[in-house]
Design an enzyme around this catalytic site. Structure first.
Site, PDB file in Angstrom:
ATOM      1  N   SER A   1      -5.738 -13.723 -99.499  1.00  0.00           N
ATOM      2  CA  SER A   1      -6.488 -13.705-100.759  1.00  0.00           C
ATOM      3  C   SER A   1      -6.382 -15.060-101.432  1.00  0.00           C
ATOM      4  O   SER A   1      -5.406 -15.801-101.224  1.00  0.00           O
ATOM      5  CB  SER A   1      -5.909 -12.632-101.686  1.00  0.00           C
TER       6      SER A   1
ATOM      7  N   TYR B   1       2.110 -10.422-105.871  1.00  0.00           N
ATOM      8  CA  TYR B   1       0.933 -10.303-104.994  1.00  0.00           C
ATOM      9  C   TYR B   1       0.608 -11.651-104.356  1.00  0.00           C
ATOM     10  O   TYR B   1       0.378 -11.751-103.149  1.00  0.00           O
ATOM     11  CB  TYR B   1      -0.267  -9.793-105.793  1.00  0.00           C
TER      12      TYR B   1
END
Length: 310
Positions: free
Chosen positions: A158, A184
């Site tokens: 990501s 994350y």
């Protein structure tokens, strides 16, 4: 070495990037294949003729999706197998139950910006799921990948990797204050570093490994996001150009099956092209720390120790 580009871009769909590709006789696994871009990744591979196994936590949901894929693609070789990536026993069982060669592994499943949760080992859950689970799974499937002769592993990362390098001195937030986005981001950096190191270690076995940013797609992955947005991040979310799930799956499928990426390994792609270094004022790019070979080796060695713990 020049940057790798393709005719495809932001708006391209998974169906477009795999058009004309024949995957008959090839076998694929897609983790998280019962929701979001995992479904569309599996669909594209099935349309091209691959045998596809959906590796999922919720097997009932997986069976429903498998049935839909069989009906919509005409390919009845779509299967479901259970896996809980944060559970080492589940990961080992999945790998142990796999027989025969494996040509495509798409490490797609993940969790995003969730409240602090720990596994029974005390591991931070996002790092445990997004990185360690997929690390253990891929290692467990190494023989099957090597048996294929020209296997491809796809690590779904990501642009959030730009938020955090891997903090080797406190990977699991035992000391530093927990931040869901930092956690994350760290796990997504780990996804890229895994590809860098695996590409180096496994080249002789004919296994290529790449990472990617799928793009911003509104899926169940973002179920924790609304509670964890700063005003600045809320503005980014409100102004973002979102992809459809079909567009979001495109880069995964490009790396998994397109002849345009044959032999490409150890790279990070976004919008169906190799990413460049980040530029101020422009979204995306790949952080130099995510491609750092020394960090990649260090993470691999740490991950081996963790997943091997008894």
């Amino acid at each position: 070495m020049s940057r790798i580009t393709t005719p495809f871009g932001f708006e391209s769909t998974a169906a477009e990037v795999i058009a004309g590709v024949d995957l008959s006789g090839r076998r694929a696994i897609v983790t998280g294949g019962a929701s979001g871009i995992g479904v569309e990744t599996a669909r594209a591979l099935a349309v091209a003729g691959a045998e596809v196994t959906l590796a999922v936590r919720n097997t009932a949901a997986g069976e429903r999706v498998a049935g839909q894929l069989i009906e919509s693609t005409g390919n009845n070789h779509v299967f479901v197998a259970p896996i809980e990536l944060a559970d080492r026993a589940s990961v080992r069982a999945f790998a142990a139950n796999w027989t025969g060669p494996l040509h495509i592994l798409v490490n797609n499943a993940g969790v995003m910006a969730e409240p602090l949760t720990r596994t029974p080992e005390g591991w931070e859950h996002q790092f445990a799921t997004n990185h360690l689970g997929h690390f253990g799974l891929t290692l467990g499937l190494y023989d099957a990948l090597a048996a294929a002769g020209d296997a491809r592993v796809v690590s779904v990362s990501s642009s959030a990797h730009l938020r955090s390098d891997v903090h080797f001195d406190d990977v699991h937030f035992d000391v530093r204050p927990y931040d869901p986005w930092a956690a994350y981001g760290q796990s997504k950096t780990a996804n890229v570093l895994f590809a860098v190191e695996a590409a180096k270690r496994w080249a002789s076995a004919g296994i290529v490994v790449n990472a990617l940013m799928p793009g911003g797609i509104r899926t169940a992955l973002q179920r924790h996001v609304e509670n964890n947005l700063t005003p600045a991040m809320q503005k980014l979310f409100d102004e973002a150009t979102w992809k459809t799930v079909e567009q979001g799956a495109a880069t995964s499928v490009l790396l998994a099956a397109s002849p345009l990426t044959a032999g490409v390994t150890g790279k990070y792609f976004e919008d169906n092209n190799e990413a460049e270094a980040p530029v101020e004022g422009r979204n995306g790019g790949v952080a130099p720390y995510a491609l750092d070979p020394e960090s990649a080796t260090r993470l691999w060695e740490l991950s081996e120790r963790l997943v091997a713990q008894v």
